[in-house]
Design a protein around this motif. Structure first.
Motif, PDB file in Angstrom:
ATOM      1  N   MET A   1       0.846  -1.202   0.000  1.00 38.28           N
ATOM      2  CA  MET A   1       0.000   0.000   0.000  1.00 38.28           C
ATOM      3  C   MET A   1       0.875   1.242   0.000  1.00 38.28           C
ATOM      4  O   MET A   1       1.764   1.387   0.818  1.00 38.28           O
ATOM      5  CB  MET A   1      -0.897  -0.002   1.237  1.00 38.28           C
ATOM      6  N   ALA A   2       0.615   2.143  -0.935  1.00 42.02           N
ATOM      7  CA  ALA A   2       1.418   3.361  -1.004  1.00 42.02           C
ATOM      8  C   ALA A   2       1.103   4.281   0.174  1.00 42.02           C
ATOM      9  O   ALA A   2       0.014   4.266   0.721  1.00 42.02           O
ATOM     10  CB  ALA A   2       1.143   4.095  -2.315  1.00 42.02           C
ATOM     11  N   LYS A   3       2.085   5.052   0.530  1.00 42.33           N
ATOM     12  CA  LYS A   3       1.892   6.007   1.611  1.00 42.33           C
ATOM     13  C   LYS A   3       1.032   7.157   1.144  1.00 42.33           C
ATOM     14  O   LYS A   3       1.000   7.501  -0.026  1.00 42.33           O
ATOM     15  CB  LYS A   3       3.244   6.551   2.076  1.00 42.33           C
ATOM     16  N   LYS A   4       0.336   7.759   2.097  1.00 43.98           N
ATOM     17  CA  LYS A   4      -0.484   8.914   1.756  1.00 43.98           C
ATOM     18  C   LYS A   4       0.402  10.093   1.396  1.00 43.98           C
ATOM     19  O   LYS A   4       1.465  10.297   1.963  1.00 43.98           O
ATOM     20  CB  LYS A   4      -1.409   9.288   2.909  1.00 43.98           C
ATOM     21  N   THR A   5      -0.075  10.856   0.410  1.00 47.43           N
ATOM     22  CA  THR A   5       0.678  12.032  -0.012  1.00 47.43           C
ATOM     23  C   THR A   5       0.655  13.084   1.073  1.00 47.43           C
ATOM     24  O   THR A   5      -0.405  13.408   1.629  1.00 47.43           O
ATOM     25  CB  THR A   5       0.055  12.624  -1.288  1.00 47.43           C
ATOM     26  N   ARG A   6       1.793  13.591   1.389  1.00 48.80           N
ATOM     27  CA  ARG A   6       1.857  14.641   2.399  1.00 48.80           C
ATOM     28  C   ARG A   6       1.383  15.958   1.813  1.00 48.80           C
ATOM     29  O   ARG A   6       1.506  16.191   0.615  1.00 48.80           O
ATOM     30  CB  ARG A   6       3.290  14.779   2.908  1.00 48.80           C
ATOM     31  N   THR A 475      -9.276   4.000   1.015  1.00 51.67           N
ATOM     32  CA  THR A 475      -7.896   4.465   1.172  1.00 51.67           C
ATOM     33  C   THR A 475      -7.362   5.006  -0.151  1.00 51.67           C
ATOM     34  O   THR A 475      -6.741   6.067  -0.211  1.00 51.67           O
ATOM     35  CB  THR A 475      -6.998   3.320   1.667  1.00 51.67           C
ATOM     36  N   LEU A 476      -7.620   4.240  -1.198  1.00 50.47           N
ATOM     37  CA  LEU A 476      -7.189   4.653  -2.543  1.00 50.47           C
ATOM     38  C   LEU A 476      -7.790   6.008  -2.916  1.00 50.47           C
ATOM     39  O   LEU A 476      -7.102   6.888  -3.446  1.00 50.47           O
ATOM     40  CB  LEU A 476      -7.610   3.571  -3.532  1.00 50.47           C
ATOM     41  N   LEU A 477      -9.082   6.159  -2.634  1.00 50.87           N
ATOM     42  CA  LEU A 477      -9.772   7.403  -2.981  1.00 50.87           C
ATOM     43  C   LEU A 477      -9.203   8.583  -2.208  1.00 50.87           C
ATOM     44  O   LEU A 477      -8.990   9.666  -2.777  1.00 50.87           O
ATOM     45  CB  LEU A 477     -11.267   7.259  -2.700  1.00 50.87           C
ATOM     46  N   ASP A 478      -8.925   8.391  -0.916  1.00 56.41           N
ATOM     47  CA  ASP A 478      -8.340   9.462  -0.099  1.00 56.41           C
ATOM     48  C   ASP A 478      -6.980   9.887  -0.668  1.00 56.41           C
ATOM     49  O   ASP A 478      -6.675  11.083  -0.750  1.00 56.41           O
ATOM     50  CB  ASP A 478      -8.173   8.995   1.345  1.00 56.41           C
ATOM     51  N   GLU A 479      -6.171   8.901  -1.047  1.00 54.05           N
ATOM     52  CA  GLU A 479      -4.829   9.210  -1.557  1.00 54.05           C
ATOM     53  C   GLU A 479      -4.904   9.894  -2.922  1.00 54.05           C
ATOM     54  O   GLU A 479      -4.104  10.771  -3.230  1.00 54.05           O
ATOM     55  CB  GLU A 479      -4.002   7.929  -1.620  1.00 54.05           C
ATOM     56  N   TRP A 480      -5.865   9.476  -3.749  1.00 58.63           N
ATOM     57  CA  TRP A 480      -6.047  10.124  -5.057  1.00 58.63           C
ATOM     58  C   TRP A 480      -6.453  11.580  -4.882  1.00 58.63           C
ATOM     59  O   TRP A 480      -5.885  12.476  -5.506  1.00 58.63           O
ATOM     60  CB  TRP A 480      -7.082   9.358  -5.868  1.00 58.63           C
ATOM     61  N   ARG A 481      -7.428  11.823  -4.016  1.00 57.98           N
ATOM     62  CA  ARG A 481      -7.871  13.197  -3.783  1.00 57.98           C
ATOM     63  C   ARG A 481      -6.736  14.042  -3.199  1.00 57.98           C
ATOM     64  O   ARG A 481      -6.560  15.202  -3.565  1.00 57.98           O
ATOM     65  CB  ARG A 481      -9.062  13.205  -2.821  1.00 57.98           C
ATOM     66  N   SER A 514     -12.512   7.034 -14.332  1.00 56.46           N
ATOM     67  CA  SER A 514     -12.238   5.647 -13.948  1.00 56.46           C
ATOM     68  C   SER A 514     -12.508   5.434 -12.459  1.00 56.46           C
ATOM     69  O   SER A 514     -13.030   4.386 -12.057  1.00 56.46           O
ATOM     70  CB  SER A 514     -10.778   5.291 -14.267  1.00 56.46           C
ATOM     71  N   VAL A 515     -12.138   6.415 -11.638  1.00 64.09           N
ATOM     72  CA  VAL A 515     -12.413   6.331 -10.202  1.00 64.09           C
ATOM     73  C   VAL A 515     -13.921   6.249  -9.957  1.00 64.09           C
ATOM     74  O   VAL A 515     -14.398   5.428  -9.163  1.00 64.09           O
ATOM     75  CB  VAL A 515     -11.813   7.544  -9.463  1.00 64.09           C
ATOM     76  N   THR A 516     -14.683   7.093 -10.650  1.00 61.94           N
ATOM     77  CA  THR A 516     -16.140   7.118 -10.485  1.00 61.94           C
ATOM     78  C   THR A 516     -16.766   5.796 -10.909  1.00 61.94           C
ATOM     79  O   THR A 516     -17.670   5.279 -10.243  1.00 61.94           O
ATOM     80  CB  THR A 516     -16.747   8.273 -11.298  1.00 61.94           C
ATOM     81  N   GLU A 517     -16.293   5.232 -12.023  1.00 60.65           N
ATOM     82  CA  GLU A 517     -16.840   3.960 -12.493  1.00 60.65           C
ATOM     83  C   GLU A 517     -16.597   2.846 -11.484  1.00 60.65           C
ATOM     84  O   GLU A 517     -17.482   2.022 -11.230  1.00 60.65           O
ATOM     85  CB  GLU A 517     -16.221   3.601 -13.846  1.00 60.65           C
ATOM     86  N   THR A 518     -15.394   2.808 -10.912  1.00 60.55           N
ATOM     87  CA  THR A 518     -15.097   1.798  -9.898  1.00 60.55           C
ATOM     88  C   THR A 518     -15.955   2.002  -8.661  1.00 60.55           C
ATOM     89  O   THR A 518     -16.416   1.036  -8.036  1.00 60.55           O
ATOM     90  CB  THR A 518     -13.606   1.833  -9.523  1.00 60.55           C
ATOM     91  N   GLU A 519     -16.181   3.254  -8.309  1.00 60.00           N
ATOM     92  CA  GLU A 519     -17.028   3.552  -7.146  1.00 60.00           C
ATOM     93  C   GLU A 519     -18.453   3.050  -7.379  1.00 60.00           C
ATOM     94  O   GLU A 519     -19.084   2.481  -6.483  1.00 60.00           O
ATOM     95  CB  GLU A 519     -17.024   5.056  -6.880  1.00 60.00           C
ATOM     96  N   ILE A 520     -18.965   3.218  -8.601  1.00 66.27           N
ATOM     97  CA  ILE A 520     -20.312   2.739  -8.935  1.00 66.27           C
ATOM     98  C   ILE A 520     -20.370   1.213  -8.855  1.00 66.27           C
ATOM     99  O   ILE A 520     -21.332   0.630  -8.341  1.00 66.27           O
ATOM    100  CB  ILE A 520     -20.716   3.222 -10.346  1.00 66.27           C
ATOM    101  N   LYS A 521     -19.310   0.558  -9.337  1.00 69.81           N
ATOM    102  CA  LYS A 521     -19.264  -0.906  -9.270  1.00 69.81           C
ATOM    103  C   LYS A 521     -19.330  -1.388  -7.820  1.00 69.81           C
ATOM    104  O   LYS A 521     -20.029  -2.361  -7.514  1.00 69.81           O
ATOM    105  CB  LYS A 521     -17.994  -1.413  -9.941  1.00 69.81           C
ATOM    106  N   LEU A 522     -18.598  -0.719  -6.944  1.00 73.97           N
ATOM    107  CA  LEU A 522     -18.620  -1.113  -5.538  1.00 73.97           C
ATOM    108  C   LEU A 522     -19.977  -0.854  -4.897  1.00 73.97           C
ATOM    109  O   LEU A 522     -20.456  -1.640  -4.068  1.00 73.97           O
ATOM    110  CB  LEU A 522     -17.534  -0.358  -4.776  1.00 73.97           C
TER     111      LEU A 522
END
Length: 529
Positions: A1-6, A475-481, A514-522
């Motif tokens: 898991m990648a670290k969160k962006t500071r 977690t992925l979504l938080d790091e992307w944002r 792509s993030v939105t599409e994955t969110e809809i799938k979940l």
């Protein structure tokens, strides 16, 4: 898991903010009376501070020499040398004439270099590819090592940057590859495109060539300090992942290009590019490289006209590659969870789970286009391991949308369809329903309270796997944002152009989709199970 962006680092001291203000002030002075060349001007200054060289490709009369002339003026007590090459140019014209007195009296072969390239801080060579081999070979040593062999002595060249220009790229197979590789930054300088800027240019006053105030010029002490401090600039986690992705992408392009070296990037070039990013971060008041510095590589890695667009695409895709790779992993796990169990793989069992409509259809729940039916006889013909083509149309008789899979030997009833509403789609079987264009949807169940706890052969039951997947996506979504906000919400990189930013925003929007599409799938996953 990648670290969160500071969070974006603020300037470490008031000196950093003052330095950035100075750089902006200098760029503003360099850009006086020059239209649509702001980024070229800024990148020329960046190259000079980083100690790198720049090549400008463009027709005559597009302010290429003016950029070099202005650049000389920003350094305190700097000397410049510029020359228009031709196939008749001699080394005497570039490096200085032979000293007749020393040759006659001391039998020493030395040049009088004062006022020529070996004593210049900023060098501009126009039509560089027309230089003869003797000039090119000496230039290679001067550019690479910043030294000049003058007879039996070796002279250190104070050159901060060499700006070369031409209306053509170096010819193939003529021994120019080594010299071409020494120009880290490569940019295109075109004529003015905007009508308003063009009218301002032709109606404007004569070019203001007044020098920069001595108090605003960059001193030798500042120049040396900035170069030293830039070497301590760190690397962000996001950028490190994107650099790895870009290196892999360029290797793939080179392999696909059958080894023509159009996408080959040497270790030396990577090292110099890293130094350029460090300098960019420092001059922007940061002590860590971020994505805004990474995007500058689109001006460093192309080698010819054909490779320019693929390189730009590779850099932009590498910027979002880490998030897309993780999204792909989530998508694969969703498909594994939704893979039908053995009890789902017969029409008999499926009929017992799904409610029938009009005797021959299942209804797709929460379909975005409106109420939609799927043919029962198509469901058993679908596969969970691959997608098949299908069509969606509006059935005027049933007053609903209908989806059919295009399966061999299956009849297609579409007499009552609205021809204007027909569209193609991709279909794939999944647990409890159907993928339509990669988005999972559930069928209305005959028994909506039925529980499904099949574990698909894994130790954890399905509901726990889904919870884990939701947590991973959160977690992925938080790091992307955080990455987008950190780098692009309020970008402050003074070396990026509006064109660069437009390309970045387009790529971010594509990744966001792509993030939105994955969110809809979940979101649909729970109802499917």
């Amino acid at each position: 898991m990648a670290k969160k962006t500071r969070p974006r680092q603020a300037a470490d001291s008031s000196d950093d903010a003052s330095m950035t203000a100075r750089i902006n002030d200098v760029i503003s002075w360099m850009s006086r009376g020059v239209y649509e060349k702001d980024q070229i001007v800024a990148m020329a200054l960046l190259c000079a501070v980083a100690g790198e060289n720049m090549f400008l490709l463009g027709p005559p009369g597009t302010a290429k020499s003016l950029v070099a002339s202005r650049l000389k003026g920003v350094f305190d007590n700097a000397r410049s040398f510029d020359y228009l090459m031709s196939r008749f140019s001699t080394p005497d014209e570039i490096f200085g004439p032979i000293s007749i007195s020393k040759l006659k009296n001391e039998d020493r072969y030395e040049r009088l270099t004062d006022g020529y390239l070996p004593t210049a801080d900023v060098v501009f060579l126009d039509e560089i590819w027309k230089a003869g081999p003797s000039i090119q070979n000496t230039l290679l040593t001067a550019v690479n090592e910043h030294i000049y062999h003058n007879g039996s002595s070796t002279v250190r060249i104070p050159m901060k940057t060499l700006i070369a220009a031409s209306n053509e790229l170096p010819a193939k197979n003529e021994g120019l590859e080594a010299l071409w590789d020494r120009f880290l930054v490569r940019m295109v300088s075109n004529c003015i495109e905007s009508e308003s800027a063009f009218m301002k240019m032709i109606q404007g006053d004569a070019m203001d060539n007044s020098p920069l105030d001595s108090g605003r010029a960059i001193t030798s002490e500042e120049y040396g300090r900035w170069q030293k401090e830039s070497r301590s600039v760190g690397l962000g986690t996001d950028v490190a992942a994107s650099i790895k992705a870009l290196r892999k992408a360029l290797m793939t392009l080179e392999k696909d290009d059958e080894g023509h070296l159009r996408f080959y990037i040497s270790d030396r070039r990577w090292k110099k590019s890293f130094g350029l990013m460090q300098t960019s971060a420092l001059l922007n008041g940061r002590r860590q490289i971020d994505m805004t510095d990474f995007i500058l590589l689109i001006h460093c890695f192309w080698s010819d006209a054909e490779s320019r667009e693929p390189v730009i695409k590779a850099v932009l895709e590498s910027m979002v590659s880490p998030i897309l790779k993780r999204l792909s992993s989530v998508d694969r796990e969703i498909k594994r969870i939704l893979r039908p169990s053995e009890s789902d793989k017969t029409e008999r069992n499926a009929a017992g789970r799904f409610k029938e409509f009009d005797f021959f259809y299942y209804r797709i729940d929460d379909y975005p286009d409106g109420e939609c039916l799927f043919a029962k006889w198509d469901y058993n013909g679908l596969d969970d391991s691959r997608s098949v083509a299908g069509i969606q149309y509006f059935d005027k008789a049933r007053k609903r949308f209908v989806i059919h899979a295009m399966l061999p030997g299956r009849p297609l009833e579409s007499k009552s369809s609205d021809g204007d509403s027909i569209r193609r789609c991709e279909l794939q079987k999944c647990r409890g329903g159907l993928f339509v264009d990669g988005i999972p949807y559930t069928f209305t169940r005959a028994d909506c309270d039925e529980a499904d706890t099949v574990s698909s052969g894994k130790a954890k039951p399905v509901y726990q796997r889904v919870d884990d997947l939701k947590n991973e996506f959160a977690t992925l979504l938080d790091e992307w944002r955080a990455m987008v906000d950190h780098n692009w919400k309020t970008p402050v990189n003074i070396f990026l152009s509006s064109t660069d930013m437009a390309l970045v925003r387009k790529k971010i929007a594509e990744a966001e989709q792509s993030v939105t599409e994955t969110e809809i799938k979940l979101q649909n996953l729970a109802s499917l199970l």
